[in-house]
Motif scaffolding. Structure first.
Motif, PDB file in Angstrom:
ATOM      1  N   GLN A  57       0.803  -1.231   0.000  1.00  0.00           N
ATOM      2  CA  GLN A  57       0.000   0.000   0.000  1.00  0.00           C
ATOM      3  C   GLN A  57       0.834   1.279   0.000  1.00  0.00           C
ATOM      4  OE1 GLN A  57      -2.900  -0.481   3.143  1.00  0.00           O
ATOM      5  NE2 GLN A  57      -3.920   1.431   2.579  1.00  0.00           N
ATOM      6  N   ILE A  58       2.085   1.204   0.485  1.00  0.00           N
ATOM      7  CA  ILE A  58       2.836   2.458   0.664  1.00  0.00           C
ATOM      8  C   ILE A  58       3.634   2.860  -0.580  1.00  0.00           C
ATOM      9  CG2 ILE A  58       2.946   2.141   3.158  1.00  0.00           C
ATOM     10  CD1 ILE A  58       5.896   1.424   2.943  1.00  0.00           C
ATOM     11  N   TYR A  59       3.734   1.979  -1.575  1.00  0.00           N
ATOM     12  CA  TYR A  59       4.561   2.285  -2.754  1.00  0.00           C
ATOM     13  C   TYR A  59       3.702   2.661  -3.967  1.00  0.00           C
ATOM     14  CZ  TYR A  59       8.432   0.514  -0.037  1.00  0.00           C
ATOM     15  OH  TYR A  59       9.380   0.353   0.955  1.00  0.00           O
ATOM     16  N   GLN A  60       4.251   3.524  -4.799  1.00  0.00           N
ATOM     17  CA  GLN A  60       3.540   4.010  -5.985  1.00  0.00           C
ATOM     18  C   GLN A  60       3.504   2.968  -7.105  1.00  0.00           C
ATOM     19  OE1 GLN A  60       2.306   7.448  -6.350  1.00  0.00           O
ATOM     20  NE2 GLN A  60       2.507   7.150  -4.151  1.00  0.00           N
ATOM     21  N   ASP A  61       4.640   2.309  -7.311  1.00  0.00           N
ATOM     22  CA  ASP A  61       4.793   1.451  -8.490  1.00  0.00           C
ATOM     23  C   ASP A  61       4.359   0.024  -8.143  1.00  0.00           C
ATOM     24  OD1 ASP A  61       5.680  -0.083 -10.621  1.00  0.00           O
ATOM     25  OD2 ASP A  61       7.492   1.126 -10.929  1.00  0.00           O
ATOM     26  N   LYS A  62       3.087  -0.262  -8.397  1.00  0.00           N
ATOM     27  CA  LYS A  62       2.509  -1.554  -7.986  1.00  0.00           C
ATOM     28  C   LYS A  62       3.124  -2.714  -8.778  1.00  0.00           C
ATOM     29  CE  LYS A  62      -0.134   0.725  -5.154  1.00  0.00           C
ATOM     30  NZ  LYS A  62       0.392   0.998  -3.821  1.00  0.00           N
ATOM     31  N   PHE A  96      13.222   1.790   0.007  1.00  0.00           N
ATOM     32  CA  PHE A  96      12.539   1.115   1.115  1.00  0.00           C
ATOM     33  C   PHE A  96      12.267   2.128   2.224  1.00  0.00           C
ATOM     34  CE2 PHE A  96      13.816  -3.679   0.743  1.00  0.00           C
ATOM     35  CZ  PHE A  96      13.206  -3.735  -0.492  1.00  0.00           C
ATOM     36  N   MET A  97      11.072   2.037   2.788  1.00  0.00           N
ATOM     37  CA  MET A  97      10.677   2.996   3.827  1.00  0.00           C
ATOM     38  C   MET A  97       9.780   2.313   4.854  1.00  0.00           C
ATOM     39  SD  MET A  97       8.139   5.280   1.485  1.00  0.00           S
ATOM     40  CE  MET A  97       7.059   4.537   0.280  1.00  0.00           C
ATOM     41  N   THR A  98       9.584   2.981   5.976  1.00  0.00           N
ATOM     42  CA  THR A  98       8.659   2.465   6.991  1.00  0.00           C
ATOM     43  C   THR A  98       7.234   2.874   6.611  1.00  0.00           C
ATOM     44  OG1 THR A  98       9.029   4.446   8.324  1.00  0.00           O
ATOM     45  CG2 THR A  98      10.355   2.496   8.861  1.00  0.00           C
ATOM     46  N   ARG A  99       6.241   2.273   7.287  1.00  0.00           N
ATOM     47  CA  ARG A  99       4.838   2.618   6.986  1.00  0.00           C
ATOM     48  C   ARG A  99       4.584   4.097   7.174  1.00  0.00           C
ATOM     49  NH1 ARG A  99       2.578  -1.681  11.197  1.00  0.00           N
ATOM     50  NH2 ARG A  99       4.628  -1.166  12.058  1.00  0.00           N
ATOM     51  N   GLY A 100       5.144   4.645   8.266  1.00  0.00           N
ATOM     52  CA  GLY A 100       4.889   6.049   8.607  1.00  0.00           C
ATOM     53  C   GLY A 100       3.622   6.145   9.448  1.00  0.00           C
ATOM     54  N   HIS A 112       5.627  10.797  10.711  1.00  0.00           N
ATOM     55  CA  HIS A 112       7.039  10.567  10.384  1.00  0.00           C
ATOM     56  C   HIS A 112       7.230   9.212   9.737  1.00  0.00           C
ATOM     57  CE1 HIS A 112       6.016   9.851  14.591  1.00  0.00           C
ATOM     58  NE2 HIS A 112       6.876   8.833  14.624  1.00  0.00           N
ATOM     59  N   ARG A 113       8.122   9.214   8.751  1.00  0.00           N
ATOM     60  CA  ARG A 113       8.468   8.003   7.992  1.00  0.00           C
ATOM     61  C   ARG A 113       9.958   8.041   7.739  1.00  0.00           C
ATOM     62  NH1 ARG A 113       5.207   7.276   2.692  1.00  0.00           N
ATOM     63  NH2 ARG A 113       4.197   5.596   3.864  1.00  0.00           N
ATOM     64  N   SER A 114      10.654   6.926   7.950  1.00  0.00           N
ATOM     65  CA  SER A 114      12.082   6.906   7.642  1.00  0.00           C
ATOM     66  C   SER A 114      12.308   6.136   6.352  1.00  0.00           C
ATOM     67  CB  SER A 114      12.892   6.342   8.801  1.00  0.00           C
ATOM     68  OG  SER A 114      12.245   5.243   9.370  1.00  0.00           O
ATOM     69  N   GLU A 131      -4.213   7.242   8.624  1.00  0.00           N
ATOM     70  CA  GLU A 131      -4.226   8.340   7.655  1.00  0.00           C
ATOM     71  C   GLU A 131      -3.091   8.215   6.638  1.00  0.00           C
ATOM     72  OE1 GLU A 131      -4.942  12.272   9.110  1.00  0.00           O
ATOM     73  OE2 GLU A 131      -4.034  13.158   7.304  1.00  0.00           O
ATOM     74  N   ILE A 132      -1.903   7.875   7.111  1.00  0.00           N
ATOM     75  CA  ILE A 132      -0.763   7.787   6.187  1.00  0.00           C
ATOM     76  C   ILE A 132      -0.927   6.583   5.247  1.00  0.00           C
ATOM     77  CG2 ILE A 132       1.766   7.548   6.032  1.00  0.00           C
ATOM     78  CD1 ILE A 132       0.814  10.300   7.077  1.00  0.00           C
ATOM     79  N   LEU A 133      -1.474   5.488   5.761  1.00  0.00           N
ATOM     80  CA  LEU A 133      -1.710   4.334   4.881  1.00  0.00           C
ATOM     81  C   LEU A 133      -2.744   4.678   3.813  1.00  0.00           C
ATOM     82  CD1 LEU A 133      -1.747   1.106   7.104  1.00  0.00           C
ATOM     83  CD2 LEU A 133      -0.106   1.727   5.322  1.00  0.00           C
ATOM     84  N   ASP A 134      -3.781   5.396   4.203  1.00  0.00           N
ATOM     85  CA  ASP A 134      -4.853   5.726   3.253  1.00  0.00           C
ATOM     86  C   ASP A 134      -4.448   6.789   2.241  1.00  0.00           C
ATOM     87  OD1 ASP A 134      -6.430   3.979   4.586  1.00  0.00           O
ATOM     88  OD2 ASP A 134      -7.584   5.500   5.679  1.00  0.00           O
TER      89      ASP A 134
END
Ligand code: PAN
Ligand code: ZN
Length: 187
Positions: free
Chosen positions: A32-37, A82-86, A135-137, A161-164
């Protein structure tokens, strides 16, 4: 009365001794967090068990402080690292610090008014995350990114909210360098 403690943290692996909890996030859980499915599906098909990050924590019964490490693997999905969910914190009045131990990255922050800030993550930098800033790293390097975080035990996570909606900014690779750009799907 609480007793003093000493916790040994390996700055290169994030391993803590002693620790009271630990979880792993696999890449396959983070679609869910990445643009390029398509890039996401391709990477998961290649290695369904690949780890994106690990969180180890130390929670002392009766203490107000809660701390631990996050160890993020290097990697990319499409142009995004690579990133955290945030997340925001459940308790809107509580802050946090991130103190980088090894590796390099970007800590992306966003206020409720959608103001954005980026703080460099590298050994020696301690980032202060004010109350009510999401915050997201993001691991922009080629090695593991390891940081120590510390907050109040009551802080809690609010991921919804950040996931959505995602965050207003993305960190992408351009010509081998991280670049912060507007998120085209943020509304
Ligand atoms: C950190 C984060 C940890 C993993 O402990 O929870 O780095 O990131 P996500 O929770 O966004 O997946 C923290 O900020 N605690 O409040
Ligand atoms: Zn947090």
């Amino acid at each position: 009365m609480l007793s003093p403690e000493s916790i040994d943290i390996n700055p290169n692996t994030g391993v803590m001794e002693p620790a009271t909890g630990r979880y792993l996030k696999k890449v396959c859980e983070l679609g869910q967090i990445y643009q390029d499915k398509d890039a996401f599906e391709a990477l998961v098909a290649e290695d369904p068990e690949q780890i994106a990050y690990e969180v180890i924590e130390y929670r002392k019964a009766g203490s107000d402080l809660f701390f631990g490490t996050t160890t993020m693997r290097p990697g990319k999905i499409g142009r995004e690292y690579f990133m955290t969910r945030g997340h925001y914190h459940k308790r809107r009045d509580l802050s946090e610090i991130y103190y980088t131990q090894s590796g390099s990255g970007i800590l992306l922050l966003q206020s409720r008014q959608e103001e954005t800030k980026a703080i460099e993550m590298r050994p020696g930098i301690c980032a202060y995350i004010p109350p009510d800033w999401a915050h997201r790293s993001i691991n922009t390097g080629s090695d593991d990114l390891v940081f120590v975080w510390c907050c109040d035990v009551e802080t809690g996570h609010d991921y919804g909210e950040i996931l959505d909606r995602g965050m207003a900014k993305l960190v992408v690779e351009q010509l081998g360098e991280p670049l912060i750009v507007d998120n085209p799907s943020f509304n």
